[in-house]
Design an enzyme around this catalytic site. Structure first.
Site, mmCIF file in Angstrom:
data_model
loop_
_atom_site.group_PDB
_atom_site.id
_atom_site.type_symbol
_atom_site.label_atom_id
_atom_site.label_comp_id
_atom_site.label_asym_id
_atom_site.label_seq_id
_atom_site.Cartn_x
_atom_site.Cartn_y
_atom_site.Cartn_z
ATOM 1 N N HIS A 85 -8.185 -4.132 -6.654
ATOM 2 C CA HIS A 85 -7.746 -3.284 -5.440
ATOM 3 C C HIS A 85 -8.927 -3.351 -4.671
ATOM 4 C CE1 HIS A 85 -4.666 -0.778 -3.494
ATOM 5 N NE2 HIS A 85 -5.810 0.107 -3.189
ATOM 6 N N ARG A 123 0.873 -1.171 0.037
ATOM 7 C CA ARG A 123 -0.102 0.085 -0.134
ATOM 8 C C ARG A 123 0.712 1.141 0.036
ATOM 9 N NH1 ARG A 123 -4.925 -0.604 4.407
ATOM 10 N NH2 ARG A 123 -6.301 -0.111 2.873
ATOM 11 N N TYR A 135 -19.612 12.873 -11.070
ATOM 12 C CA TYR A 135 -19.612 14.046 -12.015
ATOM 13 C C TYR A 135 -18.481 14.206 -12.510
ATOM 14 C CZ TYR A 135 -23.473 15.367 -8.645
ATOM 15 O OH TYR A 135 -24.647 15.281 -7.794
#
Length: 822
Positions: free
Chosen positions: A88, A42, A132
């Protein structure tokens, strides 16, 4: 009382499998396992492609979705969903935050994602929701995935074993250094600054050619970090430490300038802020300090930033000391510290790497990528060559092959017959039975032969690459150069020295440069080789961009390692090192000289000499606007304060014009703006102290003034170059200027009529020298001295520089033959 515990033989077997461990040992091992999972899975980037797993998975998911730089944008939510579902298995917010950062041009030096919509701002505004915004890969990101399908890297199973994902990307450029990285793991963290792509590629190529190169050698190419928000790194020592050890603390200072408003009050305009600084929070903190009285002398604070860039205006009160305000801002707001920790995964283990080690790991990765790609391409080419050999063989026996296929019962029988009768391989026979009759034409045969020759050449090339490491390294270098040519841009972050900073001169390349100064005391330096020679009479190119109302007053050559004595019109002299002057682009205005030299109001540099020109008994010879000349022993200029010292005492209205170094046996040639010159023995001017005014050198006509000073002697075979304001000039042998007594009217040197204008500058020049002519508006032209005609005195001269009607020549300097490359 009954018990739920098992008994009997099974209970004995279970008990035998129980292992007793100390709880602290189990806690320690479990914590280590967890820490390594976070470190490798990570938080830390891989040294080879510079990516963390989440970055790599987002790019790979976009690659698999076909969301390339040439495709239309896709909803960010779609990309996040694909990444989370296939590769992921973490929260969508973490994936989207990563996608957003890869699209922010103020976070990434070379953004890997091309975003459409609201992706946040430097003020800390968050991005719009993923439903958006839209995104696609940026072109530079595709360079990281180039040749992924050619078995260039290893793949691993995804989290649920349904799919395969790459362990690392091929990475056609050193992304770890180019875009940097930051992350906090368990017990360790990384913070790698971004760099200029062109500089990093140049350093990589240099390391490939010179494996024994040291960090200091690589720093000739990689000057320092290059932040997407620009600003300035203060001091080179910290950069060297970071590159040599992998750790360092860099001081990053905002870019700003100090100017005057129409009302005459000073203001500070901030145009670039340190990397990762929240602009809105910075402005808010400044406002708080002003209101609380921590910062005094500020009357107004405005954030005028827009899409074109940062602009924060801090207006000072009338009568306020702008230097004090500037220092207060620097102490509290305009500087930040970037702690470099060059920690990355090497073979799955975290390591702190030097600059050289980072590039070595990347080169080793690219060698493996190019080797595996070449092997893949070679196998493909050999397979194709094998098929083409079968087709050629079939064409040689076309009638028999056609007859055999026609008489066969089915395709399988035809293939078996071809293998038996013509010794075709199974692959060749299968291809032949699928051939169409149209491929048996003579034209098709020619095309097959041509293709076979091309494939054989490709096989030979690939075998050469695989058999010769120098060829393989050559491929890597060529591909790096291609990436640089496509994506290289100008450095955004400048590197400056601060007062009191001990510089590492061994890290500063010794090179010749041009220093440009304006009347408002903006100063910068540029490498000489940035200006190619032109023929005389040209307009030149932009060499500076002074602000409105300002104009160029001086240009002179220097070496980056020179100590310079800068003489001002007020008769003061200051000392500075050339490399302390910021290096900037041609079109830059420059930095305010008040950051380097503590000038008084109205004070500007009029002459510069290098201290390495001094001899034991040499003198600094000066001439003023009103014709006064004086000589002072150079030893009196050894200890110069930061505030400067007096070089000459001046009468009201007089100014220091020019300075040169003389040895006591030379003649002085003084030229005036009206075109007169006088030559006399320097012994007629006795040595005097720094505070003396001097003696009259030339009897000026009314309205005339001194333009320049040159030192010569009887053996000097150079010429006197005279250049006028309107860009005209001439060369005349110095021997044609007869010696007179001091304080005479002199001789006519050049006509100063309406065409020529007044004399702007004089210089002593030799054959092979180059001129550097600069106009007040910032146009600069370099041309060979030999292009300027040698004529007598009292002539008009020829066009040297084509000066615009509202512009005029400001200053001239000479590049001697020794500075000019063949």
């Amino acid at each position: 009382m009954s018990s739920d515990l098992p008994d009997g033989p099974d209970a004995t077997a279970d008990a035998a499998r129980v292992e007793n461990v100390r709880i602290e040992d189990e806690m320690e091992q479990s914590y280590i396992d967890y820490a390594m999972s976070v470190i490798a899975g990570r938080a830390l980037p891989d040294v080879r492609d510079g990516l963390k797993p989440v970055h790599r998975r987002i790019l790979y998911a976009m690659h698999e979705m076909g969301v390339s730089s040439g495709s239309s944008h896709r909803k960010s939510s779609s990309i996040v969903g694909e990444t989370m579902g296939d590769y992921h298995p973490h929260g969508d917010s973490a994936i989207y935050d990563t996608l957003v950062r890869m699209a922010q041009d103020f976070s990434m030096r070379y953004p890997l994602v091309d975003g459409q919509g609201n992706f946040g701002s430097m003020d800390g505004d968050p991005a719009a929701a993923m439903r958006y915004t839209e995104a696609r890969m940026a072109p530079v990101a595709e360079e990281l995935l180039e040749d992924l399908e050619k078995d260039t890297v290893d793949f691993q199973a995804n989290y649920d074993d349904r799919l395969q994902e790459p362990e690392v990307l091929p990475a056609a450029f050193p992304n770890l250094l180019v875009n940097g990285s930051s992350g906090i793991a368990v017990g360790m963290s990384t913070n790698i600054p971004p760099h200029n792509l062109g500089e990093v590629i140049d350093a990589t190529i240099h390391l490939i050619d010179n494996p024994d190169a040291e960090v200091t050698d690589l720093m000739e190419y990689v000057k320092g970090p290059d932040f997407p928000t620009g600003a300035n790194i203060v001091g080179k020592n910290a950069i060297h430490s970071a590159y040599a050890t992998g750790r360092g603390r860099l001081t990053v200072r905002a870019e700003y300038e100090i100017d005057e408003m129409a009302s005459g009050r000073p203001r500070i305009v901030i145009t670039e802020i340190p990397f990762q600084e929240n602009k809105a929070r910075m402005v808010e903190r400044i406002a708080d300090d002003v209101n609380e009285g921590v910062i005094e002398g500020v009357s107004d604070l405005r954030d005028e930033s827009d899409r074109d860039g940062v602009r924060v205006v801090i207006e000072c009160k009338r009568g306020a000391n702008v230097d004090v305000v500037e220092n207060q801002l620097l102490d509290h707001h305009l500087e930040s510290t970037f702690g470099v920790i060059n920690l990355a995964l090497v073979d799955g283990e975290p390591r702190v790497l030097s600059l050289k080690e980072t590039l070595e790991e990347y080169v080793a990765h690219r060698k493996e990528v190019v080797r595996r790609r070449s092997e893949y391409d070679l196998a493909e080419a050999e397979d194709r060559a094998h098929i083409l050999e079968g087709r050629l063989k079939a064409l040689e026996n076309v009638e028999d092959v056609v007859e055999l296929i026609r008489n066969s019962e089915d395709r399988d029988a035809a293939k078996a017959a071809l293998e038996e009768n013509f010794e075709f391989s199974t692959e060749q026979a299968q291809h032949i039975v699928r051939m169409q009759l149209g491929s048996l034409t003579s034209m098709e045969a020619t095309e097959i032969e041509d293709e076979y020759e091309d494939v054989q050449a490709e096989i030979e090339r690939l075998e050469t690459i695989l058999g010769d490491e120098n060829e393989l390294l050559g491929v890597i270098k060529n591909e790096l150069r291609a990436v640089k040519e496509e994506y290289d841009d100008d450095r955004r972050t400048s590197i400056i020295e601060d007062d009191g900073t001990v510089t590492r001169e061994d890290l500063i390349p010794e090179e010749d440069c041009l220093v440009v100064i304006t009347e408002d005391d903006y100063i910068k330096r540029m490498p000489v080789d940035r200006f190619d020679p032109q023929r005389r009479g040209g307009k030149g190119i932009i060499g500076a961009d002074p602000k409105e109302g300002d104009r160029v007053s001086k240009v002179f050559r220097a070496n980056t390692h020179d100590y310079l004595l800068a003489f001002t019109n007020h008769g003061q002299v200051y000392r500075l090192k050339t490399y302390e002057i910021p290096e900037m682009s041609r079109t830059a205005r420059g930095k305010s000289a008040v950051n380097l030299l503590k000038f008084d109001d109205g004070e500007e540099i009029t002459a510069v000499v290098g201290t390495d020109e001094f001899g034991d008994d040499e003198c600094i010879t000066m001439v003023t606007h009103d014709g006064y000349v004086k000589r002072t022993c150079s030893s009196e200029f050894e200890n110069i304060l930061s505030t400067g010292i007096i070089a000459a005492k001046l009468e009201d209205g007089d100014e220091l014009v020019d300075v040169t170094v003389t040895d006591g046996s030379q003649d002085l040639v003084i030229a005036t703006e009206g075109g007169m010159t006088i030559r006399f023995d320097e012994s007629e001017v006795r040595q005097m102290g720094r505070s003396a005014r001097g003696v009259r050198g030339i009897d000026l006509q009314e309205g005339d003034a001194v333009a320049g000073l040159v030192a010569t002697d009887e053996t000097d075979d150079r010429s006197l170059l005279t250049v006028t304001e309107n860009g005209y000039g001439k060369r005349t042998p110095l021997s044609e200027y007869r010696s007179q007594s001091r304080y005479g009217k002199g001789l006519i040197d050049i006509k100063t009529d309406d065409r020529n204008g007044l004399v702007a500058s004089i210089k002593a020049v030799a054959e092979g020298d180059h001129l550097v002519v600069m106009s007040e508006s910032g146009q600069i032209m370099r041309c060979p001295v030999d292009d300027v005609s040698t004529v007598g005195r009292n002539t008009k001269g020829v066009t040297i520089m084509d000066v615009e009607i509202d512009d005029s020549v400001s200053t001239v300097d000479v590049l001697p033959t020794t500075m000019i490359d063949d």
